[in-house]
Write a protein that holds these residues in place. Structure first.
Motif, mmCIF file in Angstrom:
data_model
loop_
_atom_site.group_PDB
_atom_site.id
_atom_site.type_symbol
_atom_site.label_atom_id
_atom_site.label_comp_id
_atom_site.label_asym_id
_atom_site.label_seq_id
_atom_site.Cartn_x
_atom_site.Cartn_y
_atom_site.Cartn_z
ATOM 1 N N LEU A 436 34.938 -87.693 49.028
ATOM 2 C CA LEU A 436 36.111 -87.873 48.172
ATOM 3 C C LEU A 436 35.727 -87.744 46.696
ATOM 4 O O LEU A 436 34.628 -88.129 46.290
ATOM 5 N N PRO A 437 36.632 -87.200 45.871
ATOM 6 C CA PRO A 437 36.392 -87.198 44.423
ATOM 7 C C PRO A 437 36.212 -88.628 43.925
ATOM 8 O O PRO A 437 36.742 -89.577 44.511
ATOM 9 N N GLU A 438 35.499 -88.794 42.845
ATOM 10 C CA GLU A 438 35.131 -90.130 42.369
ATOM 11 C C GLU A 438 36.351 -91.017 42.126
ATOM 12 O O GLU A 438 36.375 -92.179 42.533
ATOM 13 N N VAL A 439 37.386 -90.496 41.473
ATOM 14 C CA VAL A 439 38.554 -91.323 41.168
ATOM 15 C C VAL A 439 39.276 -91.728 42.446
ATOM 16 O O VAL A 439 39.755 -92.871 42.566
ATOM 17 N N ASN A 440 39.363 -90.840 43.432
ATOM 18 C CA ASN A 440 39.996 -91.183 44.712
ATOM 19 C C ASN A 440 39.175 -92.248 45.434
ATOM 20 O O ASN A 440 39.728 -93.198 45.998
ATOM 21 N N ARG A 441 37.863 -92.061 45.431
ATOM 22 C CA ARG A 441 36.978 -92.999 46.122
ATOM 23 C C ARG A 441 37.017 -94.385 45.470
ATOM 24 O O ARG A 441 37.094 -95.398 46.160
ATOM 25 N N ASP A 442 37.001 -94.416 44.149
ATOM 26 C CA ASP A 442 37.035 -95.703 43.447
ATOM 27 C C ASP A 442 38.365 -96.418 43.664
ATOM 28 O O ASP A 442 38.410 -97.648 43.848
ATOM 29 N N THR A 443 39.458 -95.655 43.645
ATOM 30 C CA THR A 443 40.783 -96.244 43.859
ATOM 31 C C THR A 443 40.912 -96.756 45.288
ATOM 32 O O THR A 443 41.452 -97.850 45.523
#
Length: 577
Positions: A436-443
């Motif tokens: 997952l892209p970083e922002v998707n993964r962090d969210t």
């Protein structure tokens, strides 16, 4: 869409659009019924037997799922804004494999740059046996496609791609560390010497000793490649017995055995190393699916115009970019953080939290007010009731122009339920989270942590793991942008499965954010080999520079004395005249 409840279950009716518009919520064509019995009818009339659904979820346990789906459609019915369907492009022959190789960082294995394979030499040298087989399979497909299309590019033989790696003295065939730092458990696996150039999955490879596998079915071995473990279990008596554990409703108590060197979490590695982790995770996931005979396809969405400002319906990356201007360094959209904080400001012991929806008209009004006042700091949060905040949180997730789990991997997340064992399902989810892209993964991480806090108060709020998973699954998996076909098929076929995937993500979230040790070792080896190569390159450049300097110096020294005197003689003659 209209829903009506009865003793038999829930009925959902979709109407054909009339006139120039779709009407409230963009009603879809077709009519179908969802009853909570074992035999269901799909929109095309085919019968589906739910009696053997994943984890044997009975009709009663699915009530929360259907009710949540009803609330979602009612919310969309109150939304008069037209929603644009996201078009998923069907790839041409070989296009999928070509895109896969690009995503894996191996685009120089084909096309105009295929002659220069030095760039990938170090990367390929660290791949496991099953990973190499996955790459080989995709290269062969692209090669055949290019030959059919008569593309005038150099097309390498797949055996040539890995030949240099076979000649190497060090061959890490299971993804664990080189022999100098290898554990005693892993030493037994690599004493077979160098692999055959074609990396075929022969009998010797498939029936290697099983001492590499964990001693317990609940132990998660992160030192050995997941695909290698699957290959070991394939066609073995242990594997057949283990497959039988995939239908019970209780989730195993999976754990990570203690490691003296510790575990590596997402966020521990530098960004340049995470790029390598992404490539390796993609290849490993593909290799795992290949071994298990499951199709793995990345979806590709045609780009559509999206909002470039606001809160709801804005891409995560755009939202984060505008939020970082206000709060530098933030990794989670501010509205997402605030909605969770607002829910927790009350008590998490509220009965039916997340399950009981807010008032639809009030939620819509709050949504519009937030759009206008949130960034100005004038929005009055005291007016937001807890259930309304929960509805806004779910609305935010649903209204993303691309799903939180991404267009590329949403179907892959759904298909995890089709893998034979729970351990393999967990391993696949682990790799998918890494993709997952970083922002998707962090969210997603913040969301799962919040959901676990809700579950921690289940004695009071009556929201167990199963309840929360049932409520949240439709919000993550029934993505409106894919159009009616995907949603309606998901409602019938994927309901129980996606709810179970949601359960997995909540239950094992700490494991999912762990980078497998075999991948860390591969990255470490890549860095070591790259440093050696850079050192050799620097030494070679230095040597060539010195050789050039010495040659120039030698040429100057070889000049005869007359070569230096003649000009002076002519100069003196000119002066005498």
């Amino acid at each position: 869409m209209n829903w009506r409840s009865g003793s038999r279950g829930v009925v959902l009716t979709a109407y054909h659009p009339s006139g120039s518009g779709d009407g409230p919520g963009g009603r879809r064509s077709g009519q179908y019924t969802m009853n909570h019995d074992h035999s269901k009818k799909t929109p095309d009339g085919a019968s589906i037997d739910r009696s053997g659904s994943q984890d044997s979820l009975d009709a009663l346990s699915m009530d929360d799922y259907w009710k949540e789906l009803e609330n979602i459609h009612e919310t969309r019915g109150n939304n008069h804004e037209e929603q644009v369907a996201l078009v998923v492009k069907e790839p041409d022959e070989g296009e999928l494999e070509e895109e896969w190789l690009k995503e894996a960082g191996l685009s120089n294995l084909f096309g105009e740059s295929s002659g220069d394979s030095l760039e990938s030499e170090v990367f390929l040298s660290t791949l496991t046996r099953t990973q190499k087989a996955a790459v080989e399979k995709r290269v062969e497909t692209v090669t055949q496609t290019m030959r059919k299309k008569n593309k005038q590019h150099h097309i390498p033989d797949v055996r040539d791609i890995f030949r240099l790696q076979n000649d190497s003295k060090e061959n890490v065939c299971d993804g664990s560390e080189p022999s100098t730092v290898r554990t005693s458990e892993n030493k037994n696996e690599t004493q077979g010497g160098t692999r055959d150039p074609k990396f075929s999955l022969g009998m010797d490879d498939q029936k290697r000793p099983l001492e590499d596998t964990p001693s317990s079915d609940t132990d998660i071995n992160l030192e050995i490649s997941f695909a290698e473990q699957a290959a070991n279990l394939k066609d073995s008596s242990v594997g057949k017995m283990y497959k039988g554990g995939g239908t019970d409703t209780l989730l195993p108590n999976f754990r990570l055995p203690k490691d003296k060197t510790g575990t590596t979490k997402i966020g521990d590695l530098a960004p340049q190393d995470m790029k390598k982790v992404y490539s390796l995770a993609l290849i490993e996931l593909t290799a795992l699916y290949d071994i298990l005979g499951t199709e793995f396809k990345q979806q590709k969405a045609v780009k559509i115009k999206t909002k470039d400002s606001g809160l709801f319906g804005v891409p995560l990356s755009v939202l984060l970019e505008q939020d970082q201007k206000k709060v530098p360094g933030t990794k989670i959209p501010l509205i997402f953080q605030k909605l969770i904080a607002q829910i927790e400001e009350g008590t998490l012991e509220t009965e039916g939290l997340l399950r009981i929806p807010g008032v639809a008209t009030r939620v819509k009004s709050l949504c519009q007010e937030l759009e206008a006042k949130f960034y100005e700091g004038t929005f009055n949060w005291e007016n937001v009731k807890q259930h309304d905040a929960a509805s806004l949180l779910k609305l935010f997730i649903r209204e993303l122009p691309q799903p939180l789990l991404t267009v590329e991997y949403l179907k892959a997340f759904q298909d995890v339920q089709n893998l034979p064992t729970k351990k393999q399902q967990l391993q696949a989810l682990n790799l998918l989270v890494l993709l997952l892209p970083e922002v998707n993964r962090d969210t997603l991480k913040v969301l799962l942590e919040f959901l676990q806090r809700v579950i921690d108060h289940r004695d009071k709020n009556k929201m167990t793991l199963k309840n929360v998973a049932m409520v949240m699954a439709p919000n993550l998996f029934t993505f409106h942008g894919f159009g009616s076909k995907t949603i309606e098929q998901s409602e019938f076929v994927m309901a129980a499965g996606t709810a179970n995937v949601m359960r997995f993500m909540i239950q094992y979230q700490k494991l999912l954010w762990t980078i497998p040790k075999f991948i860390v070792n591969q990255v470490r080896k890549q860095n070591t080999e790259s440093q050696k190569k850079e050192k050799k390159d620097r030494a070679m450049k230095k040597l060539l520079k010195k050789m050039a300097y010495d040659r120039e110096k030698h040429e100057k020294q070889e000049r005869t004395p007359n070569d230096w005197k003649c000009p002076n003689t002519r100069e003196r003659r000119g002066l005498s005249l």
